[in-house]
Design an enzyme around this catalytic site. Structure first.
Site, short mmCIF file in Angstrom:
data_model
loop_
_atom_site.label_atom_id
_atom_site.label_comp_id
_atom_site.label_asym_id
_atom_site.label_seq_id
_atom_site.Cartn_x
_atom_site.Cartn_y
_atom_site.Cartn_z
CG ASP A 76 3.38 -10.10 5.02
OD1 ASP A 76 3.84 -10.88 5.88
OD2 ASP A 76 2.17 -9.86 4.91
N GLY A 89 0.82 -1.22 0.00
CA GLY A 89 0.00 0.00 0.00
C GLY A 89 0.85 1.27 0.00
NE ARG A 141 -2.27 -4.43 -0.92
CZ ARG A 141 -1.70 -3.88 0.15
NH1 ARG A 141 -0.68 -4.45 0.72
NH2 ARG A 141 -2.19 -2.76 0.66
CE LYS A 155 4.48 -0.08 2.54
NZ LYS A 155 3.53 -0.82 1.71
CB THR A 156 3.12 -0.09 6.61
OG1 THR A 156 1.71 -0.18 6.72
CG2 THR A 156 3.71 -0.44 7.97
CG ASP A 216 -1.48 -0.56 8.11
OD1 ASP A 216 -2.05 0.44 7.63
OD2 ASP A 216 -1.65 -1.71 7.69
P1 FBP Z 1 0.57 -2.04 3.63
O1 FBP Z 1 0.49 -2.98 4.78
O2 FBP Z 1 0.96 -2.69 2.36
O3 FBP Z 1 1.42 -0.85 3.94
O4 FBP Z 1 -0.89 -1.44 3.33
C1 FBP Z 1 -1.62 -0.85 4.33
C2 FBP Z 1 -3.06 -0.58 3.95
O5 FBP Z 1 -3.22 0.79 3.63
C3 FBP Z 1 -4.00 -1.01 5.08
O6 FBP Z 1 -4.13 0.01 6.04
C4 FBP Z 1 -5.26 -1.32 4.33
O7 FBP Z 1 -6.05 -2.27 5.02
C5 FBP Z 1 -4.76 -1.91 3.05
O8 FBP Z 1 -3.49 -1.34 2.83
C6 FBP Z 1 -5.66 -1.61 1.87
O9 FBP Z 1 -5.18 -2.29 0.78
P2 FBP Z 1 -5.44 -1.89 -0.73
O10 FBP Z 1 -4.52 -0.76 -1.05
O11 FBP Z 1 -5.00 -3.11 -1.49
O12 FBP Z 1 -6.87 -1.53 -0.89
#
Ligand code: FBP
Length: 552
Positions: free
Chosen positions: A176, A81, A145, A202-203, A205
């Site tokens: 991951d 993400g 992803r 990175k994230t 979250d």
């Molecule tokens: P990452 O763990 O890859 O950083 O992504 C975080 C996130 O933004 C989460 O908060 C959310 O649940 C998810 O990605 C949403 O995924 P997508 O971008 O595939 O809709």
């Protein structure tokens, strides 16, 4: 192409680096610390990572670096993400590479890890990069992803690297992706491919953190963006005094984003999934807790309020968690039979007949919209796509029903009108705050210093983040040091441990001490928009989570 005035002004921003990385690049050398080991499961991890286990922590010091000018081609991948600051990681990496040797080349693989498998790339030149400096988004090369995890994929990665004469890859990703970076580093060492791998944390979250990684990038900007919006809604709620706003916030499993936004905005209620799981609170109890606060405030004449809900909540409510796990197994095992069912009525009857009696009951009482969302496709990691489950709407519907019952029993005298919001994608590509702009640039610059030091299987680490940037400490942490063994899809696998909210940690403790007061009274605070230019105490301020954690 037209640029906004802020874009133009941000292109000129010069990110701050830790003092050691401001020296001429040929006068910085790596310094090895003590050998490291993971906190648990040492034997299993050692057996899986014989070449990258037990590596020392790395820092930098002044000294003559005779190797730095060696010509190198480096590949870079953005994984998962979006998170504000990704462009600055690439800028820092690029600038360090060019400072070391102007002939160095940076190859960006497009669309995430699949870019390296499909050899879909762009050479990042100074001119190309300048349009992305200090801006949000991952559009410089795109993200994806796809997981890099099989030996076949690793061998294709090696072929692609050989084709471009790449001797190092930087993977910018979450837990991951960095786990897979470590596995790839180990593979390259075992097969003597001569390709180094460095990860960057990175994230948005905020769940990739530990003793050596104080924060993952993007968390600062994303939470500030959401907090601005929440503050604006609070002010609206306090002005109109007629709505209860239920705001769902991104963050997948961990509630760090929700907690940080609560610390910044002091809402009436903030649910923390980790606490709900620990206490084994049922959905019905969560609903009752919210209804009680609504009733109390109504008794004081306040028929309005703001509630923050983490997006992963449903997975932490015990009976819903069991239901989701049964659904995951069922949808995997019975995919063919389930796939033949043409409408939701048949699908729902099929599901109910295959679940345990308890889960069938939980599923049956959920609104149809939520039932459908629980049955949607899983992500490539097999996770329910929690961002698509409308927990906010579910809670409004259930709280409304409960309040009607309470009204009949004479326990609620007031009005309840719920409005729902979901803040997630709004914050992932915001212009990085000064903190994220500086932190990310430092992470990227630092990643090159680790490459130049001949290292592989390391995560770029910049710490001491509570202090001004010149006092930040730059270095590298062996990824194996952060691993433990966990069951994933029925197999025991080495993974970087996901950091959930610690219920005895300083941020949650602060929240717990204040939440009763915030519930009853209106204590909203209004953080306003991120400021990019102005006094450092406004513009360079980091999150309350980090400030509280580092104070301890
Ligand atoms: P990452 O763990 O890859 O950083 O992504 C975080 C996130 O933004 C989460 O908060 C959310 O649940 C998810 O990605 C949403 O995924 P997508 O971008 O595939 O809709």
């Amino acid at each position: 192409m037209e640029y906004s005035p802020l874009q133009i002004a941000r292109y000129k921003y010069e990110p701050k680096l830790p003092a050691i990385l401001r020296k001429p690049i040929s006068s910085i050398v790596t310094k090895e610390g003590k050998a490291t080991a993971p906190a648990v499961h040492q034997d299993a991890i050692k057996a899986l990572f014989p070449n990258t286990y037990g590596l020392p922590k790395i820092s930098f010091e002044a000294g003559e670096n005779t190797e730095i000018g060696t010509k190198r081609n480096v590949g870079v991948i953005l994984s998962g993400g979006q998170a504000p600051g990704g462009h600055n990681v690439i800028s820092g990496l690029f600038d360090a590479m060019k400072a070391a040797n102007p002939e160095n080349k940076l190859i960006g693989f497009k669309g995430g890890p699949s870019g390296i498998l499909e050899d879909d790339f762009v050479e990042i030149t100074g001119e190309y990069l300048d349009k992305f400096r200090n801006t949000g988004g991952f559009d410089i090369i795109g993200s994806g992803r796809t997981k890099l995890e099989t030996e076949e994929q690793f061998s294709i990665c090696a072929q692609t690297c050989r084709k471009h004469d790449i001797s190092a890859i930087v993977i910018i990703g979450g837990d991951d992706s960095n786990t897979n970076a470590a596995v790839l580093a180990e593979y390259f060492l075992r097969t003597k491919a001569g390709i180094q791998v460095i990860g960057c944390p990175k994230t948005i979250d905020g769940d990739l953190k530990n003793e050596s990684i104080e924060i993952s990038f993007g968390f600062d900007t994303a939470t500030k963006t959401y907090s601005e919006l929440i503050g604006n809604i609070e002010r609206d709620a306090n002005s109109a005094k007629k709505y209860w706003h239920f705001i769902k916030l991104m963050g997948r499993s961990a509630s760090h984003i929700t907690l940080e936004c609560a610390l910044e905005t002091q809402p009436n209620i903030c649910l923390i999934s980790e606490e709900i799981e620990k206490n084994g609170t049922s959905l019905s109890e969560v609903v009752q807790q919210i209804a009680d606060v609504v009733a109390q405030r109504a008794a004081d004449g306040n028929n309005f309020g703001v509630i923050l809900v983490p997006e992963g909540l449903v997975e932490f409510i015990p009976e819903v968690k069991t239901l989701i796990s049964e659904l995951n197994d069922l949808l995997a095992k019975e995919a063919v039979a389930y796939g033949t069912l043409s409408d939701f009525e048949r699908q729902s009857a099929f599901i109910i007949s295959h679940l345990t009696a308890k889960s069938a009951n939980v599923f049956s009482v959920l609104p149809e919209g939520i039932q459908k969302q629980l049955l949607m496709d899983r992500d490539p990691h097999g996770n329910v796509q929690v961002s698509r489950i409308e927990t906010d709407k579910l809670l409004i519907e259930m709280v409304d029903k409960r309040l009607s019952q309470m009204k009949q029993a004479g326990k609620f005298v007031g009005k309840f009108s719920g409005l729902n919001h979901f803040f997630g994608y709004e914050g992932r590509c915001a212009f990085p705050s000064n903190f994220d702009a500086d932190y990310c640039y430092s992470l990227g610059y630092n990643a090159f210093m680790l490459i130049a030091g001949g290292l592989s299987g390391y995560l770029s680490s910049v710490t001491n983040l509570g202090k001004p940037a010149d006092q930040w400490k730059a270095g590298g942490i062996p990824i194996t040091m952060m691993m433990n063994m966990e069951h994933r899809h029925g197999e025991l696998k080495p993974v970087i441990k996901k950091a959930l909210v610690e219920l005895d940690g300083a941020p949650f403790t602060y929240f717990k001490e204040h939440r009763d007061q915030w519930a009853r009274h209106t204590c909203f605070t209004y953080p306003g928009a991120i400021q990019y230019f102005g006094p450092a105490e406004v513009c360079d301020r980091t999150t309350m989570t980090l400030a509280l954690e580092l104070k301890r």
